[in-house]
Structure formats: C-alpha cells, structure tokens
Scaffold this active site. Structure first.
Site, PDB file in Angstrom:
ATOM      1  CG  ASN A 227      25.889 -34.287  31.035  1.00  0.00           C
ATOM      2  OD1 ASN A 227      25.175 -33.307  30.879  1.00  0.00           O
ATOM      3  ND2 ASN A 227      26.357 -34.994  30.024  1.00  0.00           N
ATOM      4  CG  ASP A 296      33.367 -38.277  27.145  1.00  0.00           C
ATOM      5  OD1 ASP A 296      33.105 -37.758  26.047  1.00  0.00           O
ATOM      6  OD2 ASP A 296      33.885 -37.646  28.091  1.00  0.00           O
ATOM      7  CE  LYS A 306      11.648 -50.621  37.268  1.00  0.00           C
ATOM      8  NZ  LYS A 306      10.576 -50.488  38.239  1.00  0.00           N
ATOM      9  CE  LYS A 360      37.148 -33.935  21.691  1.00  0.00           C
ATOM     10  NZ  LYS A 360      35.768 -34.088  22.172  1.00  0.00           N
TER      11      LYS A 360
END
Ligand code: CTP
Length: 417
Positions: A227, A296, A306, A360
């Site tokens: 990300n 996540d 590969k 959480k």
C-alpha cells in the site's frame, strides 16, 4: 560520601570517547566512579583522561607493576554497586557470556556480585551475528541488563543498528537500576513542565513499541501486494516520544521515509513478520502504537519461484486474512499497557473509528479521513480526530510531527487518569 559506587568498564570501540561523558554525568549525579579499561580501549582514549577526572588509578592490566593493588580485580569488583560497560564490544560480551577472564575487566565481571549493565556499540553485522545475539541472550539469562544500541550512521559509514545509545539514556538506566527515584540533576521530571514543550521529558519511564509503514505480502520472489504508506506518521510519533524521554522501539515495514536518528529499528516487512516481531518485543512495552498500514490480506500460497506468464491469460490470487496485530496486542495486554491504533477511513470516519476502537479494545484511536487534502498517505501533514475514553479531540491541518506531540499529549492524559 557518594551515593553510589560505579565501576565503569570501557572497551575498545570508536564510541569509547563517549564513556567520558557517561562518567561526568554519573559524577554530576553524585556517584563515585572507578574506571577499568581494556587494552584496546586505550588505543582510542588514554587512561590518563579518566585518571585526571576520577583522581584514581585506572586499571588496564592488574599485572602491571605500577598497579597499586595486587588483587585489584577482587577489591575493585567488591567495592562497586554497579558494573557499567560503555561501550561494550562484541568481544567483551562474548567473554562475559562464556566466563573468560583473561584481562582485568573480564576478571572483574567474574569476581563481582554487583548488578551489570552493558551498553554495546559495534558495526551492524557484528551486532546481528548469531554468535553475538546468542551471547547477549545468555547474559540476559544470567541477569545482565542491556542498553541496546540504536540505528544510525555508524563510524564505518554504514547505516544500521549498532550505534551507542544516547549517553543520557545510558546514565538514566544505570541510575534507575540502583534507585528508581534517582534523577540526573537538571533533567526534568514529568510534573514540572507543560506537555509538548521542546525540552519536556514527560514520558520518562515509558517504553513505546511502534509499528510503522506498510507491509509487503509476497506473491512470488519478485512481486508483492502493498500500500501507499510512507511511514512518516509512525516515525513522527517515535521521534516525539523519544524527545520526551521515552524509550522507543520501532518495528518497520516498508517505508519511503527514513527513521529518526537514535531509535532502535527492527525490520519486519510482511504482516506475519511484523506480528512476530511485535509479540517478541511486547513484554518491554508500556505503550503500543499501531501506526503501520498492515495488509489485511496476503496471498494464501506465495510461489517459491517466479511465476511465468506464458500460457496464462487470467490469473486468480487466493488471499488469506493476516493476523490482526493490534487486536492481538490488546488481548495480551498487561496491566498498565496502553494500546493505541490508527484508523484510515474514506467516509463516516469517526463512526468507523469508534467501532474499530471497541472491536480491537483500544485505549485511543487516531482517525483520519484520507480523502481530505493534506491528510493521509505520503504527505508531511495530517488532519485527524483523536478518540479516547476521555472524549474526542479535533486536530486540524498540521505537520505530522506536530500532530505526533498532540497525540502523545492525549496518551499522557490517559496515563494520568
Ligand atoms: N492493524 C494491525 N494488524 C492488521 C491490520 C490492522 O495491527 N492486520 C492495525 C493498524 O496498524 C491500525 C489499525 O489496526 O492501527 C486499523 O487498521 P485498519 O486496516 O484501518 O483497520 P481494519 O481493522 O483492518 O478495518 P478495515 O480495513 O475494515 O477498515
């Protein structure tokens, strides 16, 4: 009479000159310091420097005819309240761990019943060597305490872990081992300064464990899923906590920003590796901050070679949920440990953040709308709402470094409750 008697062992590393400052700070705190040096340490600084400043003979070799005490290693070792080694080379650590007593300092270690605190400094490769780490583990089992080296630019011009911890921190830890109420004169305590001021040390005694950056989840040895996290917000919190007197450990995923100088960094690039590193370090932490953008999901079966595209027109990747580090930290928390999370959202920010906080088990959550200009990934600024059981605090557009201090102010308010 001096409050404590400290045996300061100095070994042969480029950081040996910093032992002079350690000695001065200990003396300033009212300690009586006696110095023992290894032969290699004398290649870096002269025994005369310590002799002049302590007014005592500095022992390098107890067989030296000039040595005034024929059984110095026994007398020296029994007349100290703490043996502090600054800097400690891989060699002296190996000798202590294995009971080798072939010079004055290593004989002193064997002959002493005083608590021992070691501040290592060495090149990263030597520090990371399994042999060195094994010796350190052995010494920890034997009851020896360590002031771990930090990351930074080393004398060999490489950047990595191995730099001697800040001398004030070494002295602070040495004194804390002898007396938890003992203060270096002139150093500030929590009570007498406003939060956030530049020299405020209101986080002394706290140990922050902070996850930073994004994670990379391998598809094969070449590709990964990741990300946009730069690590800037997490590094800012680490730097601010450190400036305010906390000990800080960073568990770093993938980042484009550089970690602040002088902070211990553990690299853990995937969600799984980050989970393992956090759980290994959690015991020492008083505050956990989950600033990382942890993936996540990760590929369920990463290929070991590969993946070739010939003959494959469409491809389906099977993804598996990663362990939720923050939730697990919260489940395993010890008394007094604070757990802080971040929530990056695109809509209904505060509502979702509150749900996350409950799910959480967090003490505090920093919620930000990553669609707002000046907030979110890869910027130097942020806009957020801090939510804790004490209420909500809006943090308007400001630098991530400023915001880090504001977040810490809220953490401190929780601590004081
Ligand atoms: N986090 C974590 N481990 C994970 C996922 C997230 O420790 N595997 C932490 C992040 O560091 C952050 C907080 O959890 O402090 C929120 O992360 P986020 O990904 O926004 O929350 P999720 O619970 O994954 O919810 P969703 O993706 O559905 O918004």
């Amino acid at each position: 009479m001096s409050k404590y008697r400290i045996g300061l062992g100095v070994t042969g590393g480029i950081a040996a000159y910093k032992a002079i400052e350690v000695m001065r700070l200990l003396q300033k705190a009212g300690c009586d310091v006696s110095v023992a040096m290894t032969r290699h340490a004398t290649e870096f600084i002269q025994p005369l420097t310590f002799r002049a400043l302590t007014d005592k003979y500095v022992i390098v070799d107890d067989y030296d005819p000039e040595n005034p005490d024929p059984i110095a290693h026994v007398n020296f070792s029994q007349e100290i309240d703490l043996l502090l080694v600054v800097p400690a080379t891989a060699n002296i650590i190996a000798k202590f761990a294995n009971g080798i007593a072939d010079d004055f300092l290593s004989s002193t270690y064997l002959a002493s019943t005083a608590p021992v605190l070691i501040a290592p400094a060495m090149n990263t490769t030597m520090w990371e060597q399994p042999a060195t780490q094994r010796n350190i583990e052995q010494l920890k089992t034997d009851g020896v305490r360590f002031v771990e080296p930090v990351a930074g630019e080393l004398a060999c011009k490489t950047v990595g872990t191995g730099k001697l911890e800040d001398v004030e921190n070494i002295v602070r830890q040495a004194l804390a081992m002898l007396d938890s109420t003992f203060q270096i004169p002139g150093s500030e305590t929590r009570e007498n300064l406003e939060p956030g001021t530049w020299n405020n040390k209101d986080l002394i005694g706290e140990h922050f464990l902070i996850t930073v950056g994004g994670t990379r989840e391998a598809i094969d040895p070449v590709r990964f899923i990741s990300n946009h996290s730069s690590g800037k917000m997490g590094f800012a919190v680490a730097e601010a906590a450190r400036k305010r007197g906390a000990e800080v450990t960073i568990v770093r995923g993938s980042t484009t920003a550089n970690p602040p100088e002088g902070i211990r960094v553990i690299d853990a690039v995937s969600a799984r590796a980050m989970f393992d590193a956090v759980m290994a370090e959690l015991g020492k932490a008083t505050v956990f901050v989950g600033a990382a953008a942890v993936a996540d999901y990760a590929p369920a079966h990463a290929a070991s070679t590969k993946i070739k595209k010939d003959g494959i027109e469409t491809m389906t990747l099977e993804l598996k949920k990663t362990p939720d580090i923050l939730s697990e930290v919260s489940k395993r928390r010890k008394d007094g440990q604070l757990v802080i999370g971040f929530a990056a959202e695109t809509n209904d920010v505060v509502t979702y953040a509150k749900i996350k906080m409950g799910k959480k088990g967090l003490d505090l959550v920093v919620a930000n709308d990553i669609t707002k200009q000046g907030a979110g990934f890869n910027t130097d600024t942020n806009i957020a709402t801090v939510i804790s059981r004490l209420g909500e605090t809006e943090l308007p557009l400001m630098s991530k470094r400023e915001m880090a201090d504001k977040i810490l102010d809220e953490v401190l308010k929780l601590r004081k409750k």
